[in-house]
Design an enzyme around this catalytic site. Structure first.
Site, mmCIF file in Angstrom:
data_model
loop_
_atom_site.group_PDB
_atom_site.id
_atom_site.type_symbol
_atom_site.label_atom_id
_atom_site.label_comp_id
_atom_site.label_asym_id
_atom_site.label_seq_id
_atom_site.Cartn_x
_atom_site.Cartn_y
_atom_site.Cartn_z
ATOM 1 N N HIS B 153 -10.939 -9.999 -2.335
ATOM 2 C CA HIS B 153 -12.242 -9.937 -1.668
ATOM 3 C C HIS B 153 -12.903 -8.597 -1.932
ATOM 4 C CE1 HIS B 153 -9.555 -7.969 1.337
ATOM 5 N NE2 HIS B 153 -10.600 -7.204 1.552
ATOM 6 N N HIS B 199 -10.866 -13.499 4.713
ATOM 7 C CA HIS B 199 -12.172 -13.133 4.158
ATOM 8 C C HIS B 199 -12.168 -13.301 2.645
ATOM 9 C CE1 HIS B 199 -9.674 -9.679 4.023
ATOM 10 N NE2 HIS B 199 -10.489 -8.743 4.377
ATOM 11 N N HIS B 214 -15.107 -1.466 -1.006
ATOM 12 C CA HIS B 214 -13.889 -1.622 -1.802
ATOM 13 C C HIS B 214 -13.753 -3.021 -2.393
ATOM 14 C CE1 HIS B 214 -12.117 -3.113 2.116
ATOM 15 N NE2 HIS B 214 -11.485 -3.960 1.311
ATOM 16 N N HIS B 246 -4.445 -3.377 9.519
ATOM 17 C CA HIS B 246 -5.770 -3.593 10.099
ATOM 18 C C HIS B 246 -5.640 -4.384 11.394
ATOM 19 C CE1 HIS B 246 -7.974 -2.221 6.652
ATOM 20 N NE2 HIS B 246 -7.533 -3.156 5.853
ATOM 21 N N TYR B 255 -5.442 2.025 1.237
ATOM 22 C CA TYR B 255 -6.711 2.277 0.540
ATOM 23 C C TYR B 255 -6.565 3.493 -0.362
ATOM 24 C CZ TYR B 255 -9.530 -0.752 3.583
ATOM 25 O OH TYR B 255 -10.093 -1.799 4.247
ATOM 26 N N GLU B 265 -8.285 -1.542 -2.447
ATOM 27 C CA GLU B 265 -7.265 -1.830 -1.443
ATOM 28 C C GLU B 265 -6.207 -2.713 -2.094
ATOM 29 O OE1 GLU B 265 -8.264 -4.833 1.611
ATOM 30 O OE2 GLU B 265 -7.138 -3.652 3.068
#
Lengths: 112, 307
Positions: B153, B199, B214, B246, B255, B265
């Site tokens: 993503h 996502h 990112h 997260h 990251y 990431e």
């Protein structure tokens, strides 16, 4: 092989100095000395957070984002500290970042 | 409701120095170099992907993202989505077949956040790298570095988050898997999906349009994320934060930055989403915990360091 030449970097607006070798960019030299004189962003010439103005001394630069430092600005001594390699002692001024965007805030005003 | 957009296809990223970028994306992250086109762009893929490529690098004097592309079911769906985008009021641009080697025609629109998005129906499929599609072995030998398994993503920063969410929902059929909501009820972050992943693209509110936060790549295990952290130190690669977890999506993450300052990431785990799931909500007041679940404090870089 002699060690790489080391230069003194004076950050006039923070009343701080740190040493930096010729094979190291100013920002990484500063981080190595734990000096806290320049704000650290991406360390790759992309984000503009470590923008400085070099007031005196000799240096070389690697390519950096034109969004944050145009050719004109480079001529005037502005640069991103992560892309600047010292060739003599330098006097610099940090905190020239015009890129800090916090969600919800308006864009920061230009420093120049 | 889903509307024929299938999955992320690729991202085109601008870099300041191609050879340095390849040492990063190919040798450190473990993407496979596929091709170099006559514009000097380099195409890469992660080993589990069936498509020919998922990452395109282009040398330029300003880093950032050129565009992110999604694959749709077929050419009829592409035509239909194009008509629906126009009817919705979007200007669309035609990118001819072959502009990217091996990719069919693309339909481009600019999201209200300022980012370019492309839709396409056809891309050459070369199969998973290094293993057969018949009796496949568990994994191929000869992978480098972090052995990234797929492009997953992008997280993008820009204005008009709500308008962008509505466009992605009503025209493209994305679903809101997770959101960050401010005390007045406004959305400041949306995590959108067209599948079961938490996502496929995410947006965070920011006054400046078209900013790249990112591109993210999937790893199988937490052990692999820790190993990625070791490799980041071994190569003196610029680190941002992690390894950590997260709150949003609950993925386990690290990251770091490519040599041009574009953030990457690698992560593992994360929640899943079905079309009947209500969105997960994080409160903007608790953004620290939402982004970095262990520290529960946001580092300023996460919000302000963008390309």
């Amino acid at each position: 092989m002699p060690d790489s030449l080391i230069h003194q970097i004076k950050v006039v607006n923070r009343q701080l100095s740190f040493s930096c070798s010729e094979d190291q960019a100013l920002l990484m030299g500063m981080e190595r000395c734990n000096a806290g004189a320049i704000n650290v962003g991406c360390r790759g010439g992309g984000c503009g957070v470590c923008k400085i103005r070099i007031l005196s001394g000799e240096y070389e630069v690697k390519r950096m984002s034109q969004v944050h430092c145009s050719a004109d600005q480079l001529q005037q001594g502005f640069a991103l500290a992560c892309r600047v390699f010292p060739r003599s002692d330098l006097e610099i001024e940090s905190d020239h970042c015009d890129a800090v965007l916090i969600p919800g805030d308006k864009p920061a005003e230009q420093n120049e | 409701m889903r509307n024929g957009v299938m999955r992320p296809g690729h991202v085109q990223i601008r870099v300041l120095d191609m050879e340095e970028a390849l040492e990063h994306y190919r040798d450190l992250m473990g993407l496979i170099e596929v091709e170099r086109d006559n514009q000097g762009r380099v195409y890469l893929k992660a080993w589990t992907e069936v498509d020919k490529f998922s990452v395109v690098l282009r040398e330029a004097d300003k880093p950032g993202m050129d565009h992110m592309a999604f694959k749709v079911l077929n050419n009829e769906v592409l035509e239909q989505l194009e008509a629906e985008l126009v009817a919705y009021g979007c200007e669309v641009e035609q990118i001819p077949e072959g502009e990217l080697s091996g990719c069919g025609r693309r339909v481009r629109f600019v999201a209200p956040t300022g980012h370019n998005f492309d839709l396409f129906a056809e891309k050459e499929q070369t199969g998973k790298w290094g293993i057969s599609s018949v009796n496949p072995e568990a994994w191929p030998r000869g992978l480098k570095g972090m052995k990234a398994s797929r492009f997953d993503h992008c997280l993008l920063y820009g204005p008009n988050i709500e308008e962008t969410y509505v466009l992605f929902r009503d025209v493209l059929g994305f679903e809101l898997a997770e959101q960050v909501v401010d005390p007045e009820g406004g959305r400041v972050a949306v995590f959108l999906t067209v599948g079961m992943k938490a996502h496929d693209v995410a947006f965070i509110d920011c006054p400046e349009p078209n900013k790249f936060h990112h591109a993210s790549f999937f790893l199988e295990t937490w052990e692999a994320v820790l190993r990625a952290a070791d490799l980041i130190s071994m190569t003196n690669t610029s680190i941002d934060i992690g390894p950590t977890r997260h709150g949003l999506t609950h993925g386990q993450t690290i990251y770091f930055f490519d040599p041009s300052g574009n953030r990457n990431e690698v992560f593992c785990g994360g929640d899943y989403h079905y079309p009947d799931h209500e969105p997960i909500t994080w409160k903007a007041e608790d953004l620290g915990k939402a982004i970095f679940y262990h520290d529960r404090v946001l580092n300023e870089r996460f919000l302000s360091v963008l390309t």
